[in-house]
Design a protein around this motif. Structure first.
Motif: not given
Length: 131
Positions: A103-127
């Motif tokens: 469960f926590f392995l999958f959840y860690g992967f989900f959180l990794y994807l969330l951080v990745f999406l945050i970075v992409l969204t930030y670059e898209h908005w403020f890049g």
């Protein structure tokens, strides 16, 4: 026999450029690169002909979409943490009670994807503005 690269799509030309032996066929490599440059020039010409207000409108729509997807994924991560259950298309999924490590392995992967999406969204908005 020389291939007719004029009938190739942009993706097919990219694939050819990746697969071709550059030392054995330098003239083919040059032709592929010229054809790819032609595709890029046509794309830049199309973009430059698009009015600025239309490009800004498209960028605004894309920003809303990326933010919406980010919020949806964040909501899913919160749901999974609160419920203790990761649904699966096949079977019952993974639960915190039955298999906490997985469960926590999958959840860690989900959180990794969330951080990745945050970075992409930030670059898209403020890049940097790309013309």
């Amino acid at each position: 026999m020389q291939p007719d690269f004029s009938k190739y799509s942009k993706q097919e030309l990219k694939d050819c450029l990746d697969a071709i032996d550059h030392q054995r066929y330098p003239e083919r490599v040059a032709e592929i690169q010229n054809r790819l440059n032609h595709f890029y020039e046509k794309e830049q010409e199309r973009i430059s002909k698009t009015p600025l207000h239309e490009r800004k409108k498209e960028q605004k729509k894309n920003r809303k979409s990326s933010l919406g997807f980010l919020l949806l994924w964040a909501g899913y991560c919160i749901y999974v943490l609160i419920s203790g259950h990761i649904p699966s298309r096949f079977g019952d999924g993974v639960t915190l009670e039955e298999n906490p490590i997985l469960f926590f392995l999958f959840y860690g992967f989900f959180l990794y994807l969330l951080v990745f999406l945050i970075v992409l969204t930030y670059e898209h908005w403020f890049g940097k503005e790309r013309a």
